[in-house]
Write an enzyme that holds these catalytic residues in place. Structure first.
Site, PDB file in Angstrom:
ATOM      1  N   HIS A  61     -44.252   5.230 -18.632  1.00 18.47           N
ATOM      2  CA  HIS A  61     -43.090   5.875 -18.004  1.00 18.47           C
ATOM      3  C   HIS A  61     -43.496   6.624 -16.740  1.00 18.47           C
ATOM      4  O   HIS A  61     -44.027   7.730 -16.805  1.00 18.47           O
ATOM      5  CB  HIS A  61     -42.473   6.855 -19.021  1.00 18.47           C
ATOM      6  CG  HIS A  61     -41.187   7.476 -18.584  1.00 18.47           C
ATOM      7  ND1 HIS A  61     -40.251   7.919 -19.491  1.00 18.47           N
ATOM      8  CD2 HIS A  61     -40.668   7.756 -17.367  1.00 18.47           C
ATOM      9  CE1 HIS A  61     -39.227   8.433 -18.845  1.00 18.47           C
ATOM     10  NE2 HIS A  61     -39.454   8.362 -17.549  1.00 18.47           N
ATOM     11  N   ASN A  95     -35.073   3.440 -11.525  1.00 15.96           N
ATOM     12  CA  ASN A  95     -34.170   4.219 -10.654  1.00 15.96           C
ATOM     13  C   ASN A  95     -34.682   4.324  -9.219  1.00 15.96           C
ATOM     14  O   ASN A  95     -34.829   5.394  -8.655  1.00 15.96           O
ATOM     15  CB  ASN A  95     -33.869   5.607 -11.248  1.00 15.96           C
ATOM     16  CG  ASN A  95     -35.095   6.490 -11.407  1.00 15.96           C
ATOM     17  OD1 ASN A  95     -36.227   6.010 -11.386  1.00 15.96           O
ATOM     18  ND2 ASN A  95     -34.876   7.779 -11.571  1.00 15.96           N
ATOM     19  N   ASP A 153     -33.345   4.933 -17.526  1.00 13.76           N
ATOM     20  CA  ASP A 153     -33.950   6.273 -17.466  1.00 13.76           C
ATOM     21  C   ASP A 153     -33.477   7.084 -16.262  1.00 13.76           C
ATOM     22  O   ASP A 153     -33.384   6.583 -15.149  1.00 13.76           O
ATOM     23  CB  ASP A 153     -35.477   6.175 -17.405  1.00 13.76           C
ATOM     24  CG  ASP A 153     -36.111   7.546 -17.393  1.00 13.76           C
ATOM     25  OD1 ASP A 153     -35.908   8.292 -18.356  1.00 13.76           O
ATOM     26  OD2 ASP A 153     -36.787   7.883 -16.416  1.00 13.76           O
ATOM     27  N   HIS A 180     -33.238   7.222 -22.381  1.00 11.96           N
ATOM     28  CA  HIS A 180     -33.237   8.609 -21.902  1.00 11.96           C
ATOM     29  C   HIS A 180     -32.076   9.271 -22.650  1.00 11.96           C
ATOM     30  O   HIS A 180     -30.915   9.089 -22.284  1.00 11.96           O
ATOM     31  CB  HIS A 180     -32.992   8.614 -20.385  1.00 11.96           C
ATOM     32  CG  HIS A 180     -32.876   9.973 -19.771  1.00 11.96           C
ATOM     33  ND1 HIS A 180     -33.720  10.420 -18.796  1.00 11.96           N
ATOM     34  CD2 HIS A 180     -32.011  11.001 -19.990  1.00 11.96           C
ATOM     35  CE1 HIS A 180     -33.390  11.654 -18.442  1.00 11.96           C
ATOM     36  NE2 HIS A 180     -32.343  12.028 -19.157  1.00 11.96           N
ATOM     37  N   HIS A 233     -39.555  10.551 -23.466  1.00 13.79           N
ATOM     38  CA  HIS A 233     -39.721  12.017 -23.369  1.00 13.79           C
ATOM     39  C   HIS A 233     -38.965  12.834 -24.422  1.00 13.79           C
ATOM     40  O   HIS A 233     -38.077  13.613 -24.099  1.00 13.79           O
ATOM     41  CB  HIS A 233     -39.388  12.523 -21.959  1.00 13.79           C
ATOM     42  CG  HIS A 233     -38.187  11.903 -21.285  1.00 13.79           C
ATOM     43  ND1 HIS A 233     -36.950  11.763 -21.886  1.00 13.79           N
ATOM     44  CD2 HIS A 233     -38.049  11.393 -20.029  1.00 13.79           C
ATOM     45  CE1 HIS A 233     -36.117  11.205 -21.038  1.00 13.79           C
ATOM     46  NE2 HIS A 233     -36.751  10.959 -19.917  1.00 13.79           N
ATOM     47  N   ASP A 306     -43.985  10.478 -17.377  1.00 18.25           N
ATOM     48  CA  ASP A 306     -42.738  10.714 -16.635  1.00 18.25           C
ATOM     49  C   ASP A 306     -43.050  11.285 -15.243  1.00 18.25           C
ATOM     50  O   ASP A 306     -42.352  12.162 -14.752  1.00 18.25           O
ATOM     51  CB  ASP A 306     -41.763  11.617 -17.403  1.00 18.25           C
ATOM     52  CG  ASP A 306     -40.333  11.500 -16.857  1.00 18.25           C
ATOM     53  OD1 ASP A 306     -40.094  10.677 -15.947  1.00 18.25           O
ATOM     54  OD2 ASP A 306     -39.460  12.244 -17.334  1.00 18.25           O
TER      55      ASP A 306
END
Ligand code: DOR
Ligand code: ZN
Length: 431
Positions: A61, A95, A153, A180, A233, A306
């Site tokens: 991620h 994204n 996400d 997410h 996460h 992340d």
């Protein structure tokens, strides 16, 4: 460097359940030998005494921002940050701009990464068009183009009917759906954990239940579809409990926690440092403890960064206006080594969560030092004390709460397919 002998390190290979002082021989990009007293005939020798020798880390991620937001990061800077952090493979989130919701974008990322990144880049495709949560992407075509998972996400698919279909199709595509989990209505305008800290700071709170209702919903949808759900996460004690129970019931669920959610609480936000604004937010000490417990048990089986770079001008604003996210690739190892020092995890179990488990999650070769495996190898100096300065790092961005912090443990060298792609200057010596 066709032949490299890494001599006398503490070899940690979760795939072989191996934790022993051994030599590791690399030949033509692959692991050619693992044992004692291996011959250094014609080989470059790396003295690894005192170092850990592990399969390269796999980040499930990260946000590498290319295409479209190269002022924050790109595949070259992100790939270099990755190998400096010991990550030889990185799955990058969709994204971007344009969103990775079309095979042409997936192929573009792979093509650029091949040229620019020392780490292997594994694109995660969007589950819905434009990350809008309404119309599914062409999941089969994206998979064929090279996507390793599907995720919106940054946004949550709020329509449960759409999420159910995404899960159904993901089975056909043979790749997990990464959620997410954040109910946007319960989150509202929340920017920090809802609780005493948000009250004290006068900032809008984001409650734990915003995560937990979505995790509960998606676990039920995973149960009825039989699809592989991966929870990104995880940040709350309640979510850990839900995932633990679903696992016991046989639901195909895996889960990750980030270095920041495992080590920082919402108290870190009390200075209004915008680098501590993340989604989901940093939670209470009770939540952090539950995450650590879940990680130790294996309910949370993956540590993922992340890594979310943002430009300084974007972060140097009011807390409520700052975009969520913090850097992770270059500090992840040092930060999570705290869990080993606190005896929450053995070194071998830590490496399992950084390497072997995420490789398996994404269906990738990796996470193993078995003879014949690709020589993606990391050398770690677990005792090295250093001060993190993001301006000296590889990422284009600087948004880290650890800027200026003294950390213990550092990646000394990283090999991808047997090639030395990173070496800390005062780390191991090659002769
Ligand atoms: O903190 C975060 N940053 N969480 C997300 O979900 C998105 C990410 C980003 O893209 O910056
Ligand atoms: Zn993310």
């Amino acid at each position: 460097m066709a032949r490299v002998l890494i001599r006398g390190g503490r070899v940690l290979d979760p795939s072989l359940d191996l934790d022993d002082t051994l030599d590791l021989l690399i030949e033509d990009g692959r692991i050619a030998g693992l044992g004692r007293g291996l011959s250094d005939d014609g080989a470059e020798v790396v003295d690894a005494a005192g170092a850990w020798v592990a399969p390269g880390f796999v980040d499930a991620h990260a946000h590498l921002r290319e295409p479209g937001q190269e002022y924050k990061e790109d595949l070259a800077s992100g790939g270099n940050a990755a190998v400096a952090g010991g990550f030889t493979q990185v799955a990058c989130m969709a994204n971007t701009d344009p969103v990775n919701d079309d095979p042409s974008v997936t192929m573009y990322i792979l093509d650029r990464a091949e040229k620019d990144s020392p780490a292997r880049i594994r694109p995660i495709a969007a589950a819905t068009r434009g990350l809008k949560g309404q119309v599914m992407t062409e999941m089969m075509a994206l998979r064929e183009a090279g996507a390793v998972a599907f995720s919106d996400d940054g946004a949550t698919i709020m329509d449960a009917g759409v999420m159910r279909r995404v899960l159904q199709y993901s089975k056909l595509a043979g790749a997990p759906v990464i959620v997410h989990a954040e109910d946007c209505h319960l989150r509202g305008a929340g920017v920090v954990n809802e609780g005493p800290v948000s009250t004290r700071l006068g900032l809008p709170g984001n409650p734990c239940v915003a995560e937990e209702v979505l995790v509960a919903r998606d676990l039920r949808l995973a149960a009825i579809t039989g699809a592989h759900l991966h929870v990104a996460h995880v940040s709350t004690a309640g979510a850990v409990a839900l995932i633990r129970r679903a696992r016991e019931e046989g639901v195909r669920v895996t889960a990750e926690a980030t270095p920041h959610h495992l080590t920082l609480t919402d108290e870190a936000t009390t200075g209004y440092d915008t680098s501590t604004r993340v989604a989901p937010p940093l939670r209470s000490a009770r939540d952090v403890d539950a995450l650590r417990q879940g990680l130790a048990e294996g309910v949370i089986d993956v540590i993922a960064t992340d890594h979310a770079p943002h430009a300084s001008y974007e972060k140097e604003v009011e807390f409520t206006e700052a975009p969520p996210g913090m850097l992770g690739l270059e500090t992840a190892l040092a930060v999570v080594l705290e869990l080993v020092r606190e005896v929450r995890l053995t070194p071998l179990e830590l490496i399992r969560r950084l390497s072997t488990n995420p490789a398996r999650l994404l269906g990738l070769e990796g996470g193993s030092l078995a003879v014949g495996a690709s020589a993606d190898v990391v050398l770690v100096d677990p005792e090295r004390v250093w001060t993190y300065d993001p301006s000296l790092g590889f990422s284009k961005s600087r948004n880290s709460p650890w800027a200026g912090a003294t950390l213990t443990g550092r990646v000394a060298a990283t090999f991808v397919a047997g090639r030395l792609v990173y070496q800390y200057e005062r780390g191991v010596s090659l002769r």
